[in-house]
Design a protein around this motif. Structure first.
Motif, PDB file in Angstrom:
ATOM      1  N   ASN A   1       0.344  -0.997   0.097  1.00  0.00           N
ATOM      2  CA  ASN A   1      -0.024  -0.517  -0.309  1.00  0.00           C
ATOM      3  C   ASN A   1       0.823   1.420   0.350  1.00  0.00           C
ATOM      4  O   ASN A   1       0.380   2.113   0.741  1.00  0.00           O
ATOM      5  CB  ASN A   1      -1.054  -0.416   0.820  1.00  0.00           C
ATOM      6  CG  ASN A   1      -1.937  -1.317   1.516  1.00  0.00           C
ATOM      7  OD1 ASN A   1      -2.811  -1.785   0.485  1.00  0.00           O
ATOM      8  ND2 ASN A   1      -2.185  -1.778   2.550  1.00  0.00           N
ATOM      9  N   ALA A   2       2.302   1.286  -1.368  1.00  0.00           N
ATOM     10  CA  ALA A   2       3.138   2.229  -1.112  1.00  0.00           C
ATOM     11  C   ALA A   2       3.357   2.501  -2.335  1.00  0.00           C
ATOM     12  O   ALA A   2       4.346   1.972  -3.177  1.00  0.00           O
ATOM     13  CB  ALA A   2       4.043   1.864  -0.147  1.00  0.00           C
ATOM     14  N   ARG A   3       1.842   3.596  -2.800  1.00  0.00           N
ATOM     15  CA  ARG A   3       2.548   4.019  -4.008  1.00  0.00           C
ATOM     16  C   ARG A   3       3.551   4.925  -4.043  1.00  0.00           C
ATOM     17  O   ARG A   3       3.366   5.445  -3.135  1.00  0.00           O
ATOM     18  CB  ARG A   3       1.353   4.114  -4.723  1.00  0.00           C
ATOM     19  CG  ARG A   3       1.282   5.020  -6.505  1.00  0.00           C
ATOM     20  CD  ARG A   3      -0.457   5.453  -6.706  1.00  0.00           C
ATOM     21  NE  ARG A   3      -1.435   4.839  -6.383  1.00  0.00           N
ATOM     22  CZ  ARG A   3      -1.409   3.623  -7.581  1.00  0.00           C
ATOM     23  NH1 ARG A   3      -0.538   4.232  -8.541  1.00  0.00           N
ATOM     24  NH2 ARG A   3      -2.244   1.797  -7.770  1.00  0.00           N
ATOM     25  N   VAL A   4       4.211   5.048  -4.710  1.00  0.00           N
ATOM     26  CA  VAL A   4       5.215   6.019  -5.098  1.00  0.00           C
ATOM     27  C   VAL A   4       5.010   7.330  -5.959  1.00  0.00           C
ATOM     28  O   VAL A   4       4.423   7.181  -6.908  1.00  0.00           O
ATOM     29  CB  VAL A   4       6.707   5.212  -5.249  1.00  0.00           C
ATOM     30  CG1 VAL A   4       7.299   6.621  -6.025  1.00  0.00           C
ATOM     31  CG2 VAL A   4       7.056   4.475  -4.314  1.00  0.00           C
ATOM     32  N   GLU A   5       4.816   8.303  -5.915  1.00  0.00           N
ATOM     33  CA  GLU A   5       4.650   9.653  -6.352  1.00  0.00           C
ATOM     34  C   GLU A   5       5.750  10.113  -6.593  1.00  0.00           C
ATOM     35  O   GLU A   5       6.821  10.618  -5.379  1.00  0.00           O
ATOM     36  CB  GLU A   5       3.283  10.565  -6.373  1.00  0.00           C
ATOM     37  CG  GLU A   5       2.330   9.402  -6.134  1.00  0.00           C
ATOM     38  CD  GLU A   5       1.002   9.603  -4.951  1.00  0.00           C
ATOM     39  OE1 GLU A   5       0.248  10.079  -5.250  1.00  0.00           O
ATOM     40  OE2 GLU A   5       0.524   9.953  -3.944  1.00  0.00           O
ATOM     41  N   GLY A   6       5.784  11.287  -8.013  1.00  0.00           N
ATOM     42  CA  GLY A   6       6.497  12.222  -7.901  1.00  0.00           C
ATOM     43  C   GLY A   6       7.415  12.696  -7.583  1.00  0.00           C
ATOM     44  O   GLY A   6       8.063  13.456  -6.382  1.00  0.00           O
ATOM     45  N   PRO A   7       8.612  12.102  -7.797  1.00  0.00           N
ATOM     46  CA  PRO A   7      10.249  11.195  -7.377  1.00  0.00           C
ATOM     47  C   PRO A   7      10.506  13.200  -8.124  1.00  0.00           C
ATOM     48  O   PRO A   7      10.526  13.511  -8.879  1.00  0.00           O
ATOM     49  CB  PRO A   7      10.550  10.629  -8.600  1.00  0.00           C
ATOM     50  CG  PRO A   7      10.124  10.134  -8.858  1.00  0.00           C
ATOM     51  CD  PRO A   7       8.305  11.251  -9.034  1.00  0.00           C
TER      52      PRO A   7
END
Ligand SMILES: Cc1cc2nc3c(=O)[nH]c(=O)nc-3n(C[C@H](O)[C@H](O)[C@H](O)COP(=O)(O)OP(=O)(O)OC[C@H]3O[C@@H](n4cnc5c(N)ncnc54)[C@H](O)[C@@H]3O)c2cc1C
Length: 436
Positions: free
Chosen positions: A218-224
């Motif tokens: 449940n750890a969506r990665v966003e916007g580096p």
């Protein structure tokens, strides 16, 4: 200690994380979903009361990365190989059955090859190996011949998730090179009796845990965030994560997600849907040919897989089917199954789960293949993995696993090159062309 953040716990992300963790690198895997496996996973289906796979996956003993993955995760016994290699088929229109038995000079023996296909016709497939990059399967082989209809077209559809007039001849050539041309021992179908997750995913997670790697669900990665040509931070499950000077990021997500995370990245367009239906029968399914799977020619169903009392049906390049309601799909596929099982045409549809995987693979046309980026990107500490990256292989489990290993090796190579310098990954020259 430097950390590599692997984004995506599909097979590409898992193989990348394993390769890094086995080399002593600190790894954190960030997965948006509540479970790992991505497009190759099992789930408990309440309506059927069974564990089912999102879609039946056919792998072969020539898939070296698959075998490596099973061995490194201690799961070699979670998959069984059909020995000697055999591929049973049934022609829906004529009722004719045959079993392809590759190995040795199999194509000289009429009882081991496709009926109606001469030995020389089989040789024609060698043209796939030297096909120009822009050629489709139909450009290179001979549409209209019995061998085309009964072997090459079904193989193209199943292996490349697209019609032979559309998909890349080179990619089908890659399948031949890695399996059929390496002899019987490379062609044995692999089955996971307890499902895909039990064989490929759960043991990988256990091995990662044993190696000290962390996996966050449940750890969506966003916007580096980027500065000076490198990633400096990102959000995972809504929380900010800083990427230190020696840290790196691996995007092991599907192409659309990668393009969102890294604006400007060229990715191949999406390909068609794959539709699966899982029927729970009143008794274990026995397929013509006596093997646990069957290729069906001339039906709506394309491949049938029997596992206990669950009969699973796969249809690739299935955009039109995926548009239809699940009950209509189930009824159409059950008509084929009833005929194959010798049941009355009006036998009621048994309990069923239909799984529509839209954008199941990238578009494996010559144009789509040409758009696949390599692992390295313009950002110093960000690399790519996934079945859609430039592996030279189709969008398969084998391709996904190899892409993960390749991404890890880019980072490990960078570490080796920089071992005399401060900073784990500094001073590395990426192999291959950068893409963005
Ligand atoms: C129905 C079906 C049948 C198939 N049949 C076969 C077959 O017979 N043989 C074969 O070899 N291959 C088959 N394949 C292909 C095979 O499943 C894929 O090639 C392989 O699973 C792709 O793995 P991957 O890791 O590259 O991508 P994925 O499995 O898509 O993994 C990507 C992961 O990234 C996660 N993610 C996405 N965005 C984010 C984000 N922002 N942050 C964090 N995580 C994110 C996703 O949740 C997912 O878990 C089939 C595929 C399908 C769908």
């Amino acid at each position: 200690m430097a950390t590599v953040h692997v984004v995506g716990a599909g097979l590409a992300g898992l193989s990348c994380a394993l390769t890094l963790a086995e080399s002593g690198v600190r790894v954190v895997v960030h997965e948006a979903a509540p479970a790992a496996g991505g497009r190759c996973r099992s789930f408990a289906d309440a309506a059927l009361g069974r564990m089912v796979d999102n879609g039946s996956h056919l792998m072969l003993s020539g898939n070296r990365a698959v075998i490596r993955h099973l061995e490194r995760t201690g799961a070699r016994d979670r998959m069984t190989a059909l020995h000697p290699a055999a591929f049973p088929f049934l022609d829906r229109a004529t009722g004719q059955c045959w079993t392809l038995r590759p190995g040795g000079m199999w194509f000289l023996d009429p009882s081991r090859r496709v009926p109606g296909g001469g030995a020389l016709d089989h040789f024609a497939a060698l043209r796939l190996l030297t096909a120009p990059a822009g050629a489709t399967v139909a450009d290179v082989l001979r549409p209209g011949s019995p061998l085309y209809a009964r072997l090459w077209a079904p193989l193209a559809v199943a292996g490349l998730n697209g019609r032979p007039e559309r998909v890349s001849a080179r990619l089908l050539g890659a399948i031949l090179r890695e399996t059929l041309l390496r002899g019987e021992a490379a062609c044995r179908p692999l089955f996971a009796p307890d499902g895909l997750s039990a064989a490929l995913v759960t043991p990988a997670l256990a091995r990662l845990e044993a190696l000290g790697a962390e996996v966050r669900f449940n750890a969506r990665v966003e916007g580096p965030e980027t500065a000076d040509g490198r990633v400096t931070g990102f959000r995972s499950g809504g929380a900010a994560v800083a990427a230190g000077a020696d840290d790196a990021l691996v995007l092991a997500v599907p192409p659309r997600a990668a393009a969102r995370l890294l604006p400007g990245l060229t990715v191949p367009p999406p390909g068609p849907a794959i539709v699966n239906a899982h029927f729970r029968l009143d008794r274990p399914a026995a397929l013509p040919g006596g093997l646990p799977f069957l290729g069906l020619i001339g039906g709506t169903a394309e491949w049938l897989f029997a596992r206990g009392d669950v009969l699973s049906v796969t249809v690739s390049a299935a955009d039109a089917l995926a548009e239809r309601p699940a009950e209509t799909v189930a009824a159409a596929l059950w008509t084929d199954c009833a005929a194959v099982l010798g049941r009355p045409a009006d036998a009621p549809v048994p309990p069923v789960r239909v799984v529509k995987e839209r954008r199941a693979t990238f578009d494996q046309s010559p144009t789509g293949d040409a758009a696949r980026p390599p692992a390295a990107t313009r950002l110093e500490n960000l690399v790519l993995a996934g079945d859609w990256t430039a592996t030279g292989l189709p969008a398969t489990v084998e391709g996904a696993l190899r892409s993960g290993e390749a991404a890890a090796l880019v980072l490990l190579g960078r570490r080796t090159t920089s071992s005399a310098r401060p900073g784990l990954f500094q001073g590395f020259t990426f192999p291959g062309r950068r893409h963005m």
